[in-house]
Write a protein that holds these residues in place. Structure first.
Motif, PDB file in Angstrom:
ATOM      1  N   PHE A 177     -35.705 -49.636 -28.198  1.00  4.50           N
ATOM      2  CA  PHE A 177     -35.219 -49.536 -29.572  1.00  4.50           C
ATOM      3  C   PHE A 177     -35.751 -50.674 -30.435  1.00  4.50           C
ATOM      4  N   THR A 178     -36.040 -50.355 -31.688  1.00  5.81           N
ATOM      5  CA  THR A 178     -36.323 -51.399 -32.667  1.00  5.81           C
ATOM      6  C   THR A 178     -34.994 -52.010 -33.113  1.00  5.81           C
ATOM      7  N   THR A 183     -29.294 -51.128 -34.837  1.00  9.14           N
ATOM      8  CA  THR A 183     -28.252 -51.206 -35.867  1.00  9.14           C
ATOM      9  C   THR A 183     -27.613 -49.848 -36.098  1.00  9.14           C
ATOM     10  N   ILE A 184     -28.424 -48.796 -36.159  1.00  5.11           N
ATOM     11  CA  ILE A 184     -27.901 -47.441 -36.350  1.00  5.11           C
ATOM     12  C   ILE A 184     -27.016 -47.037 -35.171  1.00  5.11           C
ATOM     13  N   ILE A 185     -27.499 -47.275 -33.957  1.00  3.52           N
ATOM     14  CA  ILE A 185     -26.759 -46.882 -32.762  1.00  3.52           C
ATOM     15  C   ILE A 185     -25.404 -47.566 -32.713  1.00  3.52           C
ATOM     16  N   ALA A 187     -23.763 -49.278 -35.393  1.00  2.00           N
ATOM     17  CA  ALA A 187     -22.933 -49.118 -36.593  1.00  2.00           C
ATOM     18  C   ALA A 187     -22.524 -47.679 -36.847  1.00  2.00           C
ATOM     19  N   ASP A 188     -23.388 -46.738 -36.532  1.00  2.00           N
ATOM     20  CA  ASP A 188     -23.110 -45.330 -36.845  1.00  2.00           C
ATOM     21  C   ASP A 188     -22.829 -44.486 -35.608  1.00  2.00           C
ATOM     22  N   GLY A 189     -23.324 -44.924 -34.453  1.00  3.22           N
ATOM     23  CA  GLY A 189     -23.111 -44.159 -33.229  1.00  3.22           C
ATOM     24  C   GLY A 189     -21.994 -44.690 -32.360  1.00  3.22           C
ATOM     25  N   ALA A 190     -21.383 -45.817 -32.788  1.00  5.65           N
ATOM     26  CA  ALA A 190     -20.286 -46.436 -32.019  1.00  5.65           C
ATOM     27  C   ALA A 190     -20.670 -46.607 -30.550  1.00  5.65           C
ATOM     28  N   ALA A 191     -21.903 -47.077 -30.342  1.00  7.58           N
ATOM     29  CA  ALA A 191     -22.411 -47.265 -28.984  1.00  7.58           C
ATOM     30  C   ALA A 191     -23.108 -48.615 -28.882  1.00  7.58           C
ATOM     31  N   ASP A 192     -23.155 -49.128 -27.674  1.00  7.20           N
ATOM     32  CA  ASP A 192     -23.856 -50.384 -27.415  1.00  7.20           C
ATOM     33  C   ASP A 192     -25.321 -50.078 -27.141  1.00  7.20           C
ATOM     34  N   PRO A 193     -26.227 -50.436 -28.033  1.00  6.62           N
ATOM     35  CA  PRO A 193     -27.639 -50.065 -27.849  1.00  6.62           C
ATOM     36  C   PRO A 193     -28.273 -50.692 -26.618  1.00  6.62           C
ATOM     37  N   ASP A 194     -27.719 -51.803 -26.160  1.00  5.61           N
ATOM     38  CA  ASP A 194     -28.307 -52.478 -25.002  1.00  5.61           C
ATOM     39  C   ASP A 194     -27.875 -51.871 -23.674  1.00  5.61           C
ATOM     40  N   SER A 195     -26.977 -50.884 -23.715  1.00  6.22           N
ATOM     41  CA  SER A 195     -26.507 -50.295 -22.457  1.00  6.22           C
ATOM     42  C   SER A 195     -26.711 -48.785 -22.389  1.00  6.22           C
ATOM     43  N   VAL A 196     -27.411 -48.195 -23.363  1.00  8.12           N
ATOM     44  CA  VAL A 196     -27.662 -46.746 -23.301  1.00  8.12           C
ATOM     45  C   VAL A 196     -28.606 -46.464 -22.132  1.00  8.12           C
ATOM     46  N   PRO A 197     -28.215 -45.644 -21.165  1.00 10.76           N
ATOM     47  CA  PRO A 197     -29.031 -45.436 -19.966  1.00 10.76           C
ATOM     48  C   PRO A 197     -30.223 -44.506 -20.217  1.00 10.76           C
ATOM     49  N   THR A 198     -31.205 -44.623 -19.355  1.00  8.50           N
ATOM     50  CA  THR A 198     -32.271 -43.633 -19.271  1.00  8.50           C
ATOM     51  C   THR A 198     -31.775 -42.481 -18.395  1.00  8.50           C
ATOM     52  N   SER A 199     -32.533 -41.407 -18.343  1.00  8.27           N
ATOM     53  CA  SER A 199     -32.164 -40.275 -17.489  1.00  8.27           C
ATOM     54  C   SER A 199     -32.054 -40.689 -16.028  1.00  8.27           C
ATOM     55  N   LYS A 258     -27.464 -37.898 -41.204  1.00  7.90           N
ATOM     56  CA  LYS A 258     -28.833 -38.356 -41.468  1.00  7.90           C
ATOM     57  C   LYS A 258     -29.240 -39.494 -40.535  1.00  7.90           C
ATOM     58  N   ARG A 259     -28.316 -40.392 -40.266  1.00  6.86           N
ATOM     59  CA  ARG A 259     -28.629 -41.515 -39.380  1.00  6.86           C
ATOM     60  C   ARG A 259     -28.869 -41.035 -37.945  1.00  6.86           C
ATOM     61  N   MET A 260     -28.079 -40.067 -37.501  1.00  7.40           N
ATOM     62  CA  MET A 260     -28.295 -39.529 -36.165  1.00  7.40           C
ATOM     63  C   MET A 260     -29.621 -38.764 -36.095  1.00  7.40           C
ATOM     64  N   ASN A 261     -29.912 -38.014 -37.124  1.00  7.51           N
ATOM     65  CA  ASN A 261     -31.168 -37.268 -37.176  1.00  7.51           C
ATOM     66  C   ASN A 261     -32.369 -38.211 -37.075  1.00  7.51           C
TER      67      ASN A 261
END
Length: 280
Positions: A177-178, A183-185, A187-199, A258-261
């Protein structure tokens, strides 16, 4: 892990009383009985709506003999739909008090309370006495649990009968992620961007919890198309939506869509479907 307050950063989880306004516009009286099928256009918060649930029913051969655990159940749309279509029984677990209250009300009003039970709680800490389920479902829930993801998966697994099945649809990380995407993930996705897993990381987590992964399907293209179509239909319905709700709610949801898109278009976030079973 996101709590019931921090998860409200996701604008889809705000203004949940908009459901009642939609029903009133359809001619339903306050707290009166309603048809479950009239909820299907707005009580599902996952990407492909009832199409996902029809596929789930077919893949898992769901029927009236099954007990289902619906983890992170939102407005209860998944549990109600499955119960209505198959006659199964479901426990819908949701951590947000306002969402849980609306879900319980909708189930009662739609006449499905004999099949769908609601519980409020955190799936990482949920304690059920003498409860085992044939099927466990988690659709767009694990994305919100951050570093507690492994614990949540293990807790869900604990309540699945040996040989029982599970069905998961979740965000996955497809590339680094950039800072802007992070920031989007967050602020808008209510998720921790540093812990989103890969498949592959998801596969490892499920297998370490005692689950056998039978199918993994990349849903990224389908979700990207759905996210784009969601914006098109939402913008086309602006006048009607604002008349039922208000401009503030319209702008908030439009911003979220729009942010999710943007994340799907950038191909940094993808969709994953996992189907499997618990070891005997």
């Amino acid at each position: 892990m996101a709590d019931s307050k921090s998860i409200k950063a996701m604008k889809m989880y705000q203004h949940v009383d908009r459901v009642y306004k939609e029903l009133k516009m359809m001619g339903y009286k306050d707290d009166g009985p309603l048809k479950a099928e009239d909820l299907w256009t707005f009580d599902h918060w996952h990407m492909l709506g009832t199409h996902t649930l029809d596929l789930l029913i077919r893949k898992l051969k769901l029927d009236s003999t099954h007990d289902v655990l619906d983890a992170g159940s939102g407005l209860g749309g998944t549990s109600r739909y499955l119960a209505y279509r198959t006659g199964c029984r479901a426990l819908a677990v949701e951590m947000q008090p306002d969402v849980h209250a609306v879900a319980e009300t909708l189930t009662r009003r739609s006449g499905l309370a004999d099949h769908v039970e609601h519980a409020m709680g955190d799936m990482a800490e949920l304690k059920l006495v003498n409860r085992q389920f044939d099927v466990a479902i988690a659709i767009m829930m694990l994305v919100h649990v951050g570093l507690n993801r492994k614990k949540v998966i293990e807790n869900i697994c604990k309540y699945v009968k040996p040989g029982g099945t599970f069905y998961v649809e979740e965000w996955v990380k497809t590339k680094d992620f950039t800072d802007h995407q992070k920031t989007i993930i967050k602020a808008d996705g209510a998720a921790d961007p540093d812990s989103v897993p890969t498949s592959e990381e998801y596969k490892q987590m499920f297998e370490s919890a005692g689950l056998v992964v039978l199918e993994m399907e990349n849903m990224t293209e389908a979700w990207t198309v759905a996210a784009r179509e969601r914006i098109r239909l939402f913008e086309r319905s602006r006048e009607k939506f604002v008349a039922i709700h208000n401009e503030e709610t319209y702008e908030a949801l439009g911003h979220f869509y729009k942010r999710m898109n943007a994340l799907y278009v950038d191909r940094c976030i993808g969709g994953l479907r996992i189907i499997g079973r618990k070891k005997d």
